[in-house]
Design a protein around this motif. Structure first.
Motif, PDB file in Angstrom:
ATOM      1  N   GLU A  68       3.374   4.351  -1.000  1.00 16.36           N
ATOM      2  CA  GLU A  68       3.123   5.512  -2.153  1.00 16.36           C
ATOM      3  C   GLU A  68       4.264   5.223  -3.151  1.00 16.36           C
ATOM      4  O   GLU A  68       4.037   5.439  -4.398  1.00 16.36           O
ATOM      5  CB  GLU A  68       3.389   6.704  -1.605  1.00 16.36           C
ATOM      6  N   ASP A  69       5.287   4.695  -2.533  1.00 17.01           N
ATOM      7  CA  ASP A  69       6.786   4.373  -3.447  1.00 17.01           C
ATOM      8  C   ASP A  69       6.311   3.097  -4.104  1.00 17.01           C
ATOM      9  O   ASP A  69       6.083   2.018  -3.711  1.00 17.01           O
ATOM     10  CB  ASP A  69       7.824   4.217  -2.428  1.00 17.01           C
ATOM     11  N   LYS A  70       6.441   3.367  -5.441  1.00 14.27           N
ATOM     12  CA  LYS A  70       6.189   2.069  -6.360  1.00 14.27           C
ATOM     13  C   LYS A  70       7.359   0.873  -6.287  1.00 14.27           C
ATOM     14  O   LYS A  70       7.092  -0.269  -6.452  1.00 14.27           O
ATOM     15  CB  LYS A  70       6.145   2.566  -7.907  1.00 14.27           C
ATOM     16  N   GLN A  73       0.886  -1.184  -0.215  1.00 10.26           N
ATOM     17  CA  GLN A  73      -0.103   0.055   0.034  1.00 10.26           C
ATOM     18  C   GLN A  73       1.039   1.184  -0.040  1.00 10.26           C
ATOM     19  O   GLN A  73       0.356   2.298   0.052  1.00 10.26           O
ATOM     20  CB  GLN A  73      -0.970   0.128   1.128  1.00 10.26           C
ATOM     21  N   GLN A 102       6.508  -0.883  -3.276  1.00  6.51           N
ATOM     22  CA  GLN A 102       5.339  -1.849  -3.608  1.00  6.51           C
ATOM     23  C   GLN A 102       6.178  -3.152  -4.366  1.00  6.51           C
ATOM     24  O   GLN A 102       5.664  -4.262  -4.270  1.00  6.51           O
ATOM     25  CB  GLN A 102       4.329  -1.232  -4.452  1.00  6.51           C
TER      26      GLN A 102
END
Length: 183
Positions: free
Chosen positions: A15-17, A13, A20
């Motif tokens: 913000e940093d792709k 979840q 993730q």
């Protein structure tokens, strides 16, 4: 579930792709073998199959496919239809990632294998009206190859070759056949 694994689920979840993506890969790697925490996340993953975010749907489907081997209660037998539904997702990339993972459910046992084989055969035969049906067929043939390689079950090979034999377009018949060339 240990705290490291829990953090990976939390990081899905983020913000940093990149965070993730790292979390996704770590969870996939962890679930490539049996784990004892499958049921700690199972119901949430089932719910995530209907999430508005296609990445969440895709990840949930892939994780559940991997977790099938960690499912002694055989929950997948009743939950399979929810996973299978994602292989028809409106976002083709989500549908395809799901379809490419479904073969792993077949590793969980004889019932699960037969369920996957039946669905693969039915979809292969009936997917002509679908957009990108040749990619769907390719993914099914590749999934059958992956399942065969893992199980060394000749019946799986026979099913795949029979399906390839139904392909009328010589270009695609050749492409599908290439999946079954001896390695």
């Amino acid at each position: 579930m240990n705290s490291t694994t829990q953090n990976y689920f939390n990081n899905l979840q983020a913000e940093d792709k990149d965070l993730q993506y790292e979390a996704f890969n770590q969870i996939i790697n962890a679930t490539n073998k049996q784990v004892d925490w499958a049921y700690e996340v199972w119901e949430q993953l089932i719910a995530d199959l209907k999430d508005s975010n296609n990445h969440t749907r895709s990840r949930a489907a892939q994780f559940l496919c991997n977790l099938a081997k960690s499912d002694p209660e055989k929950r997948m037998m009743k939950d399979f239809s929810a996973v299978w539904e994602v292989s028809f997702d409106k976002k083709f990339v989500t549908a395809r990632h799901t379809l490419q993972s479904i073969w792993k459910i077949g590793l969980a046992g004889e019932e699960q294998k037969n369920m996957v084989l039946n669905q693969f055969v039915d979809r292969y035969i009936n997917c002509l009206p679908e957009k990108n049906y040749t990619l769907i067929r390719f993914d099914i043939i590749q999934g059958l190859r992956n399942l065969y390689d893992a199980m060394k079950n000749e019946a799986i090979k026979e099913i795949a070759l029979e399906l390839i034999g139904k392909e009328e377009d010589p270009k695609y018949k050749k492409k599908f056949s290439s999946v079954w060339k001896e390695k």
